[in-house]
Design a protein around this motif. Structure first.
Motif, mmCIF file in Angstrom:
data_model
loop_
_atom_site.group_PDB
_atom_site.id
_atom_site.type_symbol
_atom_site.label_atom_id
_atom_site.label_comp_id
_atom_site.label_asym_id
_atom_site.label_seq_id
_atom_site.Cartn_x
_atom_site.Cartn_y
_atom_site.Cartn_z
ATOM 1 N N ILE A 68 3.344 17.415 -10.172
ATOM 2 C CA ILE A 68 2.350 18.248 -10.842
ATOM 3 C C ILE A 68 2.178 19.561 -10.093
ATOM 4 N N PHE A 69 2.133 19.480 -8.755
ATOM 5 C CA PHE A 69 1.950 20.698 -7.975
ATOM 6 C C PHE A 69 3.130 21.643 -8.164
ATOM 7 N N GLY A 70 4.328 21.086 -8.202
ATOM 8 C CA GLY A 70 5.513 21.913 -8.372
ATOM 9 C C GLY A 70 5.453 22.731 -9.640
ATOM 10 N N MET A 71 5.020 22.115 -10.724
ATOM 11 C CA MET A 71 5.062 22.766 -12.029
ATOM 12 C C MET A 71 3.779 23.537 -12.314
ATOM 13 N N LEU A 72 2.627 22.971 -12.010
ATOM 14 C CA LEU A 72 1.357 23.587 -12.411
ATOM 15 C C LEU A 72 0.714 24.381 -11.280
ATOM 16 N N ASN A 73 1.229 24.182 -10.066
ATOM 17 C CA ASN A 73 0.631 24.814 -8.890
ATOM 18 C C ASN A 73 -0.836 24.408 -8.718
ATOM 19 N N ASN A 91 0.834 -1.212 0.000
ATOM 20 C CA ASN A 91 0.000 0.000 0.000
ATOM 21 C C ASN A 91 0.860 1.250 0.000
ATOM 22 N N GLY A 92 1.921 1.208 0.815
ATOM 23 C CA GLY A 92 2.828 2.349 0.890
ATOM 24 C C GLY A 92 3.434 2.672 -0.463
ATOM 25 N N CYS A 93 3.707 1.631 -1.250
ATOM 26 C CA CYS A 93 4.243 1.852 -2.597
ATOM 27 C C CYS A 93 3.259 2.644 -3.446
ATOM 28 N N PHE A 94 1.975 2.299 -3.326
ATOM 29 C CA PHE A 94 0.967 3.046 -4.096
ATOM 30 C C PHE A 94 0.883 4.486 -3.588
ATOM 31 N N TYR A 95 0.907 4.648 -2.253
ATOM 32 C CA TYR A 95 0.899 6.014 -1.715
ATOM 33 C C TYR A 95 2.077 6.806 -2.264
ATOM 34 N N ALA A 96 3.242 6.148 -2.262
ATOM 35 C CA ALA A 96 4.445 6.847 -2.700
ATOM 36 C C ALA A 96 4.325 7.264 -4.161
ATOM 37 N N MET A 97 3.884 6.313 -5.035
ATOM 38 C CA MET A 97 3.805 6.641 -6.458
ATOM 39 C C MET A 97 2.795 7.755 -6.710
ATOM 40 N N LEU A 98 1.661 7.697 -5.995
ATOM 41 C CA LEU A 98 0.629 8.706 -6.232
ATOM 42 C C LEU A 98 1.048 10.055 -5.672
ATOM 43 N N SER A 99 1.636 10.058 -4.461
ATOM 44 C CA SER A 99 1.993 11.364 -3.900
ATOM 45 C C SER A 99 3.159 11.972 -4.666
ATOM 46 N N LEU A 100 4.009 11.117 -5.210
ATOM 47 C CA LEU A 100 5.091 11.593 -6.064
ATOM 48 C C LEU A 100 4.522 12.344 -7.272
ATOM 49 N N GLY A 101 3.559 11.731 -7.936
ATOM 50 C CA GLY A 101 2.925 12.372 -9.088
ATOM 51 C C GLY A 101 2.266 13.685 -8.707
ATOM 52 N N LEU A 102 1.551 13.666 -7.591
ATOM 53 C CA LEU A 102 0.889 14.899 -7.115
ATOM 54 C C LEU A 102 1.921 16.000 -6.879
ATOM 55 N N ALA A 103 3.041 15.617 -6.253
ATOM 56 C CA ALA A 103 4.057 16.613 -5.916
ATOM 57 C C ALA A 103 4.675 17.211 -7.170
ATOM 58 N N ILE A 160 4.179 18.120 -20.432
ATOM 59 C CA ILE A 160 4.895 16.860 -20.205
ATOM 60 C C ILE A 160 4.834 16.474 -18.729
ATOM 61 N N THR A 161 5.012 17.474 -17.864
ATOM 62 C CA THR A 161 4.987 17.195 -16.429
ATOM 63 C C THR A 161 3.658 16.588 -16.023
ATOM 64 N N TYR A 162 2.566 17.213 -16.508
ATOM 65 C CA TYR A 162 1.256 16.692 -16.140
ATOM 66 C C TYR A 162 1.088 15.268 -16.660
ATOM 67 N N ALA A 163 1.525 15.059 -17.923
ATOM 68 C CA ALA A 163 1.385 13.728 -18.525
ATOM 69 C C ALA A 163 2.166 12.691 -17.719
ATOM 70 N N VAL A 164 3.397 13.038 -17.334
ATOM 71 C CA VAL A 164 4.211 12.077 -16.578
ATOM 72 C C VAL A 164 3.576 11.811 -15.211
ATOM 73 N N GLY A 165 3.109 12.894 -14.574
ATOM 74 C CA GLY A 165 2.492 12.728 -13.257
ATOM 75 C C GLY A 165 1.306 11.784 -13.305
ATOM 76 N N VAL A 166 0.402 11.987 -14.272
ATOM 77 C CA VAL A 166 -0.768 11.115 -14.321
ATOM 78 C C VAL A 166 -0.391 9.742 -14.878
ATOM 79 N N PRO A 174 5.580 26.041 -21.615
ATOM 80 C CA PRO A 174 4.261 25.405 -21.752
ATOM 81 C C PRO A 174 4.344 23.928 -22.111
ATOM 82 N N ALA A 175 5.296 23.565 -22.997
ATOM 83 C CA ALA A 175 5.439 22.147 -23.352
ATOM 84 C C ALA A 175 5.907 21.349 -22.143
ATOM 85 N N MET A 176 6.803 21.963 -21.340
ATOM 86 C CA MET A 176 7.278 21.247 -20.153
ATOM 87 C C MET A 176 6.139 21.016 -19.165
ATOM 88 N N ILE A 177 5.235 22.015 -19.085
ATOM 89 C CA ILE A 177 4.101 21.857 -18.183
ATOM 90 C C ILE A 177 3.248 20.679 -18.627
#
Lengths: 316, 295
Positions: B36-41, B22-34, B200-206, B195-198
């Motif tokens: 995305i938040f860093g780049m897109l706010n 479960n922790g692995c899933f938490y880690a992968m999801l919170s990583l993606g959230l972080a 890509i970031t969103y795509a990688v996060g999701v 804009p392209a980096m944004i």
């Protein structure tokens, strides 16, 4: 703007008249359902619309009050009026505890923390015994209000609910238009500046949070009496989302917006539930997307904007 | 048979292992959230729904098109990432100049729509997905039996987390990304297409959320409701860890998974809520989060 205040006064009159006549035109249960959510949305709007704090966990207060009211009225034979007070007090207390925790973070974290704390309440209600777990509390007696008014009669209950709603509405209205409310707006617009002007911002935010939680509780407590049952739905995150949608759809930071939004959403839900079934969620989601992308001022906000534009063209 | 506080050791270790998964899933999801938040706010509320989509697509791929687990592992995250590109280009892009609460509300709407549609189509009961043959069976570690699939999930997600960390912290692309997180205007004046980096970031996060969904498919019940319940826990994880550092979100995710597993052994009533309680405690002691900085 004298004209706008005249319009607003006319609005209050029309609202009151509509409220008094409504049970002769529409189904009282539906009206009470909508009024409960209208009060809930107005209380939520005090926080989001006027203080700029997005809580994604307001169902916790609605649910707490509903459960406490249902419990004391059913098992302790407390009269419904006192039961509603007990529920509201409980929600206010929970609001104080959550509020003291959540004002430690700002912006987007505020939303995530309220959501998580509400989920904590949800699991508490799921596992504790007085809530009846998955079954909820069924068969809450409506009883008599002040030993006189028999609330089993839907129409009589409706007027009690209407009076309670108006009470809540006046409290919110007074809060918004008081010096306290002005400070809240200042915090919404520019928090660092409010701090530099010497306001203890956290105290203001906490008080706004507690008032909002208490009135959300009042709405939840009435809901328990109206429907005579409480289930887990009252405190799950869908309900928190619904109240956000109502406020957004009606118009953030407008006085009447949340009422309009609540009536619109409750109407949609009751009309569509048997036609499209589980697709109601999809429609609500689509409304969220539509509101955010095209319609950020909401129904009332757009209407006021239009009115001002028309007014602005007139030579004054 | 050895015991710890009256609990048989294999049972304890089994629960800890589940907690780690479960922790692995938490880690992968919170990583993606972080990221995305860093780049897109923006806090991506749809993250849980996309994780769910990953799992359901994995099931559909096998049930309808006969595409097996391994191909799904590659294709499904790409499909989810493409979906992310679409969402970012058509909707999120219009919100960058607004208060970031609108991003949360929009993605909440997207989550409701996707969850509702899948629920309408597939109901709420679990869809079965059997563990791929290579990973059926268990390893005998002497003191406990470790199901091979769980070992694979832990290995795969740790590898994914490490790769993400490496890309962001140790490569040229990651340097651009970190720079753009700090000051997008300045980075753009250097001729980098922000804009392209944004996008890509969103795509990688999701995409990470989609990958987590594929990994989860054989390990849990696939259901349209699996996403949102998880994302609320992940939000609490993010609040506890703070979104300042990538390594921080990985460690917090894994740690909370383990604590949840332990709680299941010793006081199972609280296992659903322990993460939220820890969040409340952290808010009292260290409001910015364990690895966070106030911004």
């Amino acid at each position: 703007m004298p004209n706008l205040s005249k319009v607003r006064l006319a609005g209050y009159g029309a609202l009151l008249a509509a409220g008094l006549v409504a049970p002769f035109v529409a189904y009282p249960i539906f009206l009470m359902h909508a009024l409960c959510f209208a009060l809930f949305a107005c209380a939520f709007n005090l926080l989001l619309g006027y203080t700029g704090l997005l809580s994604f966990g307001h169902a916790a207060f609605f649910g707490t009050a509903a459960y406490v009211t249902g419990h004391v009225v059913k098992t302790m034979a407390v009269p419904p009026g006192l039961g509603v007070l007990a529920g509201t007090a409980a929600a206010t207390a929970v609001g104080f505890v959550f509020g003291s925790l959540v004002i430690r973070r700002q912006g987007i974290y505020f939303a995530m923390i309220t959501l998580a704390l509400a989920q904590l309440m949800y699991f508490f209600f799921l596992q504790t015994s007085f809530t009846g777990g998955e079954d909820g509390i069924q068969g809450i007696p409506r009883g008599h209000f002040l030993w006189m008014v028999n609330l089993a009669d839907d129409r009589k209950l409706y007027y009690v609910v209407l009076a309670t709603f108006l009470f809540g509405f006046v409290v919110i209205h007074r809060t918004i238009h008081s010096p306290f409310g002005q400070v809240l707006k200042a915090i919404r617009e520019n928090e660092p500046r409010a701090v530099s002007l010497g306001y203890d911002v956290n105290k203001y935010k906490l008080l706004a949070f507690v008032i909002s939680a208490g009135l959300s509780g009042l709405a939840g407590a009435m809901y328990a009496i109206v429907f005579t049952f409480v289930t887990l739905t009252s405190s799950d995150w869908h309900t928190s989302g619904e109240v956000v949608l109502m406020t957004l759809l009606g118009g953030l930071g407008t006085v009447f917006g949340p009422i309009v939004g609540a009536f619109a959403v409750v109407t949609l839900q009751t009309q569509l539930a048997d036609k499209v079934g589980s697709l109601v969620t999809v429609i609500m989601g689509a409304m969220f997307i539509g509101c955010v992308l095209l319609f950020r001022r909401g129904i009332v906000g757009e209407a006021v904007g239009l009115y001002n534009r028309v007014l602005g063209r007139r030579p004054y | 048979m050895s015991e710890v506080f009256g609990i048989p050791l294999p049972a304890l270790l089994g629960q800890l292992m589940l907690g780690l998964v479960n922790g692995c899933f938490y880690a992968m999801l919170s990583l993606g959230l972080a990221i995305i938040f860093g780049m897109l706010n923006i806090i991506n509320f749809a993250h849980g729904a996309l994780y769910m989509m990953g799992a359901v697509f994995t099931w559909i791929a096998l049930a309808q098109f006969g595409i097996g687990y391994w191909w799904s592992l590659l294709l499904v995250p790409l499909v989810i990432a493409l979906f992310g590109v679409m969402v970012e280009r058509t909707m999120l892009r219009r919100l960058y100049k607004l208060d970031n609460l609108y991003g949360l509300l929009l993605t909440f709407g997207i989550a409701l729509v996707t969850e509702g549609l899948f629920r309408h189509r597939y109901g709420v009961s679990g869809l079965p997905y059997s563990i791929p043959e290579a990973f059926s069976g268990t390893f005998n570690l002497g003191f406990m039996f470790l199901p091979k699939y769980r070992a694979w999930v832990i290995a795969a997600s740790l590898l994914t987390c490490f790769t993400t960390w490496f890309v962001v912290e140790r490569t040229q692309l990651g340097a651009y990304l970190r720079a753009a997180t700090e000051n997008p205007q300045l980075v753009q004046t250097f001729g980098i297409n922000v804009p392209a980096m944004i996008t890509i970031t969103y795509a990688v996060g999701v995409g990470l959320a989609g990958l987590a969904g594929v990994l989860a498919a054989p390990a849990t019940q696939i259901s349209p409701l699996m996403g949102t319940n998880l994302i609320i826990v992940v939000f609490a994880v993010v609040v506890i860890g703070g979104m300042g550092s990538i390594l921080g979100s990985i460690v917090t995710g894994l740690g909370l998974g383990l604590i949840e597993g332990l709680t299941k052994v010793f006081y199972s009533q609280a296992s659903n809520s322990v993460v939220f309680l820890i969040m409340a405690l952290v808010l009292l002691v260290r409001p910015a989060g364990l690895f966070g900085r106030e911004r």
